[in-house]
Design a protein around this motif. Structure first.
Motif, PDB file in Angstrom:
ATOM      1  N   LYS A  44      -0.906  -3.620   6.880  1.00 42.17           N
ATOM      2  CA  LYS A  44      -0.569  -4.101   6.372  1.00 42.17           C
ATOM      3  C   LYS A  44       0.106  -3.505   5.056  1.00 42.17           C
ATOM      4  O   LYS A  44       1.318  -3.508   4.297  1.00 42.17           O
ATOM      5  CB  LYS A  44      -1.498  -4.553   5.553  1.00 42.17           C
ATOM      6  CG  LYS A  44      -1.002  -5.779   4.497  1.00 42.17           C
ATOM      7  CD  LYS A  44      -2.616  -6.370   3.718  1.00 42.17           C
ATOM      8  CE  LYS A  44      -3.279  -6.012   2.751  1.00 42.17           C
ATOM      9  NZ  LYS A  44      -4.300  -6.884   2.601  1.00 42.17           N
ATOM     10  N   VAL A  45      -0.620  -2.371   4.207  1.00 44.75           N
ATOM     11  CA  VAL A  45      -0.204  -1.071   3.645  1.00 44.75           C
ATOM     12  C   VAL A  45       0.945  -0.315   3.810  1.00 44.75           C
ATOM     13  O   VAL A  45       2.347  -1.153   2.931  1.00 44.75           O
ATOM     14  CB  VAL A  45      -1.283  -0.250   2.559  1.00 44.75           C
ATOM     15  CG1 VAL A  45      -0.582   0.760   1.512  1.00 44.75           C
ATOM     16  CG2 VAL A  45      -1.908  -1.036   2.459  1.00 44.75           C
ATOM     17  N   ARG A  46       0.991  -0.376   5.000  1.00 44.89           N
ATOM     18  CA  ARG A  46       2.676   0.951   5.454  1.00 44.89           C
ATOM     19  C   ARG A  46       3.896  -0.200   5.274  1.00 44.89           C
ATOM     20  O   ARG A  46       5.041   0.178   4.874  1.00 44.89           O
ATOM     21  CB  ARG A  46       2.241   1.004   6.876  1.00 44.89           C
ATOM     22  CG  ARG A  46       3.297   2.187   7.287  1.00 44.89           C
ATOM     23  CD  ARG A  46       2.973   2.982   8.200  1.00 44.89           C
ATOM     24  NE  ARG A  46       2.052   3.423   8.717  1.00 44.89           N
ATOM     25  CZ  ARG A  46       1.545   3.921   8.957  1.00 44.89           C
ATOM     26  NH1 ARG A  46       0.638   2.562   9.543  1.00 44.89           N
ATOM     27  NH2 ARG A  46       0.644   4.970   8.298  1.00 44.89           N
ATOM     28  N   GLU A  47       3.697  -1.576   6.004  1.00 49.20           N
ATOM     29  CA  GLU A  47       4.562  -2.584   5.879  1.00 49.20           C
ATOM     30  C   GLU A  47       4.440  -2.936   4.513  1.00 49.20           C
ATOM     31  O   GLU A  47       6.158  -3.366   4.419  1.00 49.20           O
ATOM     32  CB  GLU A  47       4.027  -3.299   6.721  1.00 49.20           C
ATOM     33  CG  GLU A  47       5.062  -5.024   6.956  1.00 49.20           C
ATOM     34  CD  GLU A  47       4.772  -6.020   7.541  1.00 49.20           C
ATOM     35  OE1 GLU A  47       5.628  -7.374   7.389  1.00 49.20           O
ATOM     36  OE2 GLU A  47       3.737  -6.254   8.104  1.00 49.20           O
ATOM     37  N   ALA A  48       3.740  -3.521   3.597  1.00 49.08           N
ATOM     38  CA  ALA A  48       4.585  -3.868   2.153  1.00 49.08           C
ATOM     39  C   ALA A  48       5.487  -2.198   1.135  1.00 49.08           C
ATOM     40  O   ALA A  48       5.502  -3.414   0.310  1.00 49.08           O
ATOM     41  CB  ALA A  48       3.214  -3.474   1.424  1.00 49.08           C
ATOM     42  N   THR A  49       4.594  -1.005   1.704  1.00 52.32           N
ATOM     43  CA  THR A  49       5.577   0.256   1.391  1.00 52.32           C
ATOM     44  C   THR A  49       7.348  -0.060   2.046  1.00 52.32           C
ATOM     45  O   THR A  49       7.996   0.523   1.068  1.00 52.32           O
ATOM     46  CB  THR A  49       5.127   1.141   1.785  1.00 52.32           C
ATOM     47  OG1 THR A  49       4.134   1.270   0.906  1.00 52.32           O
ATOM     48  CG2 THR A  49       5.603   2.334   1.029  1.00 52.32           C
ATOM     49  N   LYS A  50       7.272  -0.012   3.015  1.00 54.74           N
ATOM     50  CA  LYS A  50       8.727  -0.458   3.540  1.00 54.74           C
ATOM     51  C   LYS A  50       9.257  -1.269   2.786  1.00 54.74           C
ATOM     52  O   LYS A  50      10.513  -1.386   3.003  1.00 54.74           O
ATOM     53  CB  LYS A  50       9.134  -0.711   5.167  1.00 54.74           C
ATOM     54  CG  LYS A  50       8.150   0.282   5.987  1.00 54.74           C
ATOM     55  CD  LYS A  50       8.177   0.937   7.463  1.00 54.74           C
ATOM     56  CE  LYS A  50       7.866   1.664   8.010  1.00 54.74           C
ATOM     57  NZ  LYS A  50       7.401   1.556   9.616  1.00 54.74           N
ATOM     58  N   MET A  51       9.082  -2.644   2.776  1.00 60.20           N
ATOM     59  CA  MET A  51       9.245  -3.973   2.134  1.00 60.20           C
ATOM     60  C   MET A  51       9.938  -3.679   0.733  1.00 60.20           C
ATOM     61  O   MET A  51      10.901  -3.643   0.479  1.00 60.20           O
ATOM     62  CB  MET A  51       8.394  -4.569   2.131  1.00 60.20           C
ATOM     63  CG  MET A  51       8.301  -5.371   3.743  1.00 60.20           C
ATOM     64  SD  MET A  51       7.178  -7.217   3.703  1.00 60.20           S
ATOM     65  CE  MET A  51       8.367  -8.601   2.956  1.00 60.20           C
ATOM     66  N   ALA A  52       8.898  -2.785  -0.686  1.00 52.40           N
ATOM     67  CA  ALA A  52       9.008  -2.874  -1.353  1.00 52.40           C
ATOM     68  C   ALA A  52      10.320  -1.954  -1.298  1.00 52.40           C
ATOM     69  O   ALA A  52      11.504  -1.755  -2.651  1.00 52.40           O
ATOM     70  CB  ALA A  52       7.056  -1.950  -1.935  1.00 52.40           C
ATOM     71  N   GLN A  53      10.468  -1.104  -0.854  1.00 56.33           N
ATOM     72  CA  GLN A  53      11.363   0.251  -1.123  1.00 56.33           C
ATOM     73  C   GLN A  53      12.461  -0.593  -0.985  1.00 56.33           C
ATOM     74  O   GLN A  53      13.631   0.043  -0.982  1.00 56.33           O
ATOM     75  CB  GLN A  53      11.004   1.576   0.033  1.00 56.33           C
ATOM     76  CG  GLN A  53       9.842   2.463  -0.139  1.00 56.33           C
ATOM     77  CD  GLN A  53       9.261   3.485   0.552  1.00 56.33           C
ATOM     78  OE1 GLN A  53       9.563   3.659   2.025  1.00 56.33           O
ATOM     79  NE2 GLN A  53       8.330   4.143   0.046  1.00 56.33           N
ATOM     80  N   GLN A  54      12.213  -1.314   0.476  1.00 61.43           N
ATOM     81  CA  GLN A  54      13.819  -1.971   0.905  1.00 61.43           C
ATOM     82  C   GLN A  54      14.516  -2.481  -0.589  1.00 61.43           C
ATOM     83  O   GLN A  54      15.449  -2.939  -0.537  1.00 61.43           O
ATOM     84  CB  GLN A  54      14.055  -2.414   2.495  1.00 61.43           C
ATOM     85  CG  GLN A  54      13.883  -1.362   3.160  1.00 61.43           C
ATOM     86  CD  GLN A  54      13.271  -2.235   4.495  1.00 61.43           C
ATOM     87  OE1 GLN A  54      13.265  -3.628   4.411  1.00 61.43           O
ATOM     88  NE2 GLN A  54      13.428  -1.810   5.722  1.00 61.43           N
ATOM     89  N   LEU A  55      13.389  -3.012  -1.188  1.00 61.14           N
ATOM     90  CA  LEU A  55      14.172  -4.581  -1.810  1.00 61.14           C
ATOM     91  C   LEU A  55      14.273  -4.017  -3.484  1.00 61.14           C
ATOM     92  O   LEU A  55      15.039  -4.748  -4.106  1.00 61.14           O
ATOM     93  CB  LEU A  55      12.489  -5.560  -2.463  1.00 61.14           C
ATOM     94  CG  LEU A  55      12.610  -6.654  -1.938  1.00 61.14           C
ATOM     95  CD1 LEU A  55      10.697  -6.872  -1.573  1.00 61.14           C
ATOM     96  CD2 LEU A  55      13.462  -7.882  -0.776  1.00 61.14           C
ATOM     97  N   ARG A  56      14.056  -2.461  -3.372  1.00 59.48           N
ATOM     98  CA  ARG A  56      13.564  -1.823  -5.306  1.00 59.48           C
ATOM     99  C   ARG A  56      14.212  -0.142  -4.605  1.00 59.48           C
ATOM    100  O   ARG A  56      12.741   0.541  -4.718  1.00 59.48           O
ATOM    101  CB  ARG A  56      12.892  -2.138  -5.345  1.00 59.48           C
ATOM    102  CG  ARG A  56      12.985  -3.593  -6.128  1.00 59.48           C
ATOM    103  CD  ARG A  56      13.914  -3.438  -6.724  1.00 59.48           C
ATOM    104  NE  ARG A  56      13.908  -3.552  -8.432  1.00 59.48           N
ATOM    105  CZ  ARG A  56      13.401  -3.257  -9.526  1.00 59.48           C
ATOM    106  NH1 ARG A  56      12.615  -4.550  -9.542  1.00 59.48           N
ATOM    107  NH2 ARG A  56      13.555  -2.241 -10.442  1.00 59.48           N
ATOM    108  N   PRO A  57      15.750  -0.686  -3.996  1.00 57.15           N
ATOM    109  CA  PRO A  57      15.608   1.668  -3.529  1.00 57.15           C
ATOM    110  C   PRO A  57      15.451   2.092  -5.109  1.00 57.15           C
ATOM    111  O   PRO A  57      15.535   3.333  -5.161  1.00 57.15           O
ATOM    112  CB  PRO A  57      16.760   1.115  -2.724  1.00 57.15           C
ATOM    113  CG  PRO A  57      17.854  -0.100  -2.610  1.00 57.15           C
ATOM    114  CD  PRO A  57      16.426  -0.698  -3.443  1.00 57.15           C
TER     115      PRO A  57
END
Length: 698
Positions: free
Chosen positions: A586-599
């Motif tokens: 869950k945390v790994r997926e959240a990290t990827k999403m956050a990085q994509q939303l706010r590079p």
């Protein structure tokens, strides 16, 4: 609060901080147009304060005396005794901040720690320097100490400075005897540090009183003396009580001779010795007993081809005068041109100025103390005042906080409730809330307008007009409508209401920001030398990966809004690719999403807490990460972890926790803990005001 400043201080008297200050000021005046001099603590009696007058006069500093002064010694002691430590530190920050706005650089001269030894068990200078966010230069007194003692002091002092969270620029060891310099250098190199340690030799002339000082202290009358002669050094004093032959064999260079005024033989013999080529030149004569030499003797002395020996007169007898002369403490004044030249030469010869300047340029201030954070917070809120509505006026803590906020001119306040009841309660509590606006929702002309607006907003959800009217009588709904209509800039509630009671109206009326799916919270964790952001520790029980990503982004934006560089760590029980399991994924997926939303943001996850905060651990677990070991924003995977962690850190470290601060809403609404203190309310209101200011910048 990164000031262009240096803080110089010693742990004991007679260390020579003024000598170091003179050297630094000479260096700074060559690099900056306007330099300020500041002493956080000064003696109680103004006439005992010698450093400020010297610096103002000798360096022609364009700064009023009062702007150079923090507090007197007794004021500092009283403030700590009255538990007003933070108020005093905050006032010092304000004084230095003012100087920073008007001058290019500030040289700060501390007070000898030993003056507070009987009162404080800590170093007052380190405490002040840490809260001012300035680099620290300790000055050690090497007089009468051997090399081992000095090296032990250097090591202990460096460890103390580091443990206190201060930044050491260089250590100055003053008054070193020539036979220990090499041993101290060897001992220091043995420790293998990268410190800059400068050893300054003992210069006898600097620690020797001048005739001018003796005249001033003894209130002596000048009979014969040219102004330049007052700068003569007085290395020793002697009473002349024997015959001329024995007297001449016992005097030496720069002796001050104390003699009864009727001893014309000694007076004339002294001038003959002064005129002779192979005899010592005494510094002067003090005629005791209040007797003035005859005009015949004075006229004879004036006929000598050279300038006469300085002749002074005092009322006391020879023995009393000798004692008084011995008690004169050497000082450096603007008139002591010879001493000043020696001091500047000492600094030029023994200090690597370029190396020192380079060290200063490389010294980056990452320290933020709780007092610094709160000072910045209040100053920022005050700069562009906002109006905050407090719906819980029946709570005494709210009224006390409102009084503080209004007196300190931090925000404008709207209180909800019956005006007469609020004013009566404030009168009983001796609180001044005269500047606050007070609105009674049930009697307000706005009630019908707000009812219709709320009905229109929620009619599609099945809200009836009578139900909308009932809601508007509730203080939190009415306050939220004030915010919705731009009549207030922010709202703070929760002292006597639940979190749900605070958030529900906001979600129904204000709603979340575009692109943010969830309202979350953060705590500002004010540790001793840093401020961290913890989220979410109060609102969301078990956020999904998408919600966690939005919490991370909101938390990063909150950090940036308050001057904290966001380096975001999404926490888990595993770091990087080392572990697996539903929670880690869950945390790994959240990290990827956050990085994509706010590079544009620095975001790392999954990462364990120790790897996020400790650089040594980070180098082992995530050596190439820009966040690991340097994280400022910590995002917890669920409410259970976050809530327990923030409380554990708060209680075990003594950290101040400000929050929960809500984020994700279009307009700032914040929730208080029902166990909040007045200070918590004041801080939360100030934070809400700053959040409102951020909306103006969009």
């Amino acid at each position: 609060m990164h000031h262009q400043s240096i803080y110089i201080a010693s742990s004991e008297s007679q260390s020579g901080t003024l000598i170091i200050s003179i050297g630094f000021m000479e260096m700074l005046k060559g690099r900056y147009k306007n330099v300020a001099f500041f002493r956080p603590v000064v003696p109680d009696k103004r006439e005992e304060e010698t450093h400020i007058p010297f610096m103002l006069e000798h360096f022609d500093l364009k700064i009023p005396y009062d702007s150079c002064v923090g507090f007197t010694e007794s004021e500092v002691i009283q403030a700590f005794a009255d538990n007003r430590e933070e108020t005093l530190i905050e006032a010092l920050i304000a004084k230095v901040d003012y100087l920073q706005q008007h001058y290019d650089f500030i040289l700060i001269d501390g007070y000898p720690r030993n003056r507070f030894a009987a009162t404080f068990d800590f170093d007052i200078n380190l405490k002040i320097a840490k809260n001012l966010g300035t680099v620290f230069c300790p000055v050690l007194n090497a007089k009468d100490k051997d090399a081992d003692e000095i090296n032990n002091e250097i090591q202990l002092l460096s460890e103390t400075i580091l443990s206190e969270g201060c930044r050491e620029l260089a250590i100055f060891v003053n008054r070193c005897e020539s036979d220990i310099v090499e041993k101290v250098q060897q001992g220091h190199l043995h420790f293998g540090t990268h410190q800059q340690v400068y050893l300054l030799p003992e210069i006898r002339e600097i620690d020797t009183p001048t005739l001018r000082q003796i005249v001033k202290v003894l209130e002596a009358k000048i009979i014969l003396c040219e102004d330049e002669q007052l700068n003569h050094l007085v290395r020793s004093s002697k009473i002349a009580a024997m015959g001329v032959a024995n007297y001449l064999s016992r005097i030496a260079e720069d002796h001050l001779i104390i003699v009864p005024a009727d001893r014309n033989d000694i007076i004339l013999a002294s001038h003959l010795s002064y005129a002779a080529k192979n005899h010592p030149n005494i510094a002067g004569l003090i005629l005791s007993g209040g007797i003035t030499p005859s005009d015949t003797i004075i006229d004879l002395i004036k006929d000598f081809p050279q300038a006469p020996i300085p002749i002074l007169s005092v009322k006391s007898d020879s023995y009393q005068t000798a004692i008084a002369v011995e008690q004169v403490k050497p000082k450096i004044t603007a008139e002591d041109t010879h001493k000043i030249i020696l001091i500047k030469a000492l600094f030029d010869t023994h200090i690597d100025k370029e190396k020192l300047a380079q060290r200063f340029r490389e010294s980056k201030n990452n320290i933020i103390t709780p007092v610094m954070f709160q000072y910045r917070l209040f100053e920022k809120a005050r700069a562009h005042k906002k109006t905050i509505v407090l719906p819980e006026s029946e709570d005494e803590r709210i009224l006390r906080a409102a009084s503080v906020l209004l007196q300190r001119d931090i925000v404008n306040i709207i209180l909800l409730g019956e005006k007469e009841e609020i004013e009566h309660q404030c009168a009983q509590l001796r609180l001044d809330i005269s500047k606050a606006s007070i609105i009674n929702p049930s009697k307000s002309d706005l009630l019908e307008t707000f009812t219709e607006q709320f009905h229109a907003l929620r009619e599609a959800k099945g809200l009836t007009l009578p139900a909308a009217r009932d809601a508007m009588v509730h203080a939190n709904y009415f306050a939220t409508m004030l915010l919705y209509n731009g009549m207030a800039d922010g709202m703070v509630s929760g002292a006597s209401h639940t979190t749900a009671d605070t958030i529900r109206p906001a979600l129904q009326i204000i709603k979340t920001k575009p692109g943010i799916s969830i309202v979350s919270s953060v705590f500002f964790m004010l540790l001793e030398t840093k401020v961290l952001i913890y989220g979410d520790c109060a609102v969301n029980l078990d956020p999904t990966a998408e919600e966690l990503a939005h919490i991370a982004i909101s938390s990063a934006d909150t950090a940036a809004a308050f001057g904290i560089e966001p380096r975001v760590a999404l926490l888990s029980y595993s770091t990087g690719d080392s572990g697996s399991g539903p929670e880690v994924e869950k945390v790994r997926e959240a990290t990827k999403m956050a990085q994509q939303l706010r590079p544009d943001l620095l975001i790392e996850g999954p990462i364990q807490y120790d790897a996020a905060i400790d650089m040594k651990v980070a180098k082992k677990k995530l050596p190439h990460s820009k966040v690991a070991g340097r994280a400022t924003v910590f995002v917890f995977p669920d409410l259970n972890t976050g809530n327990n962690t923030y409380k554990a850190v708060q209680r075990s470290t003594g950290a101040t926790a400000i929050g929960p601060i809500l984020q994700g809403l279009k307009l700032p609404v914040n929730d208080l803990s029902r166990g909040c203190l007045v200070d918590d309310i004041v801080n939360t209101v100030a934070i809400t005001a700053v959040q409102a200011q951020q909306l103006d910048q969009r």
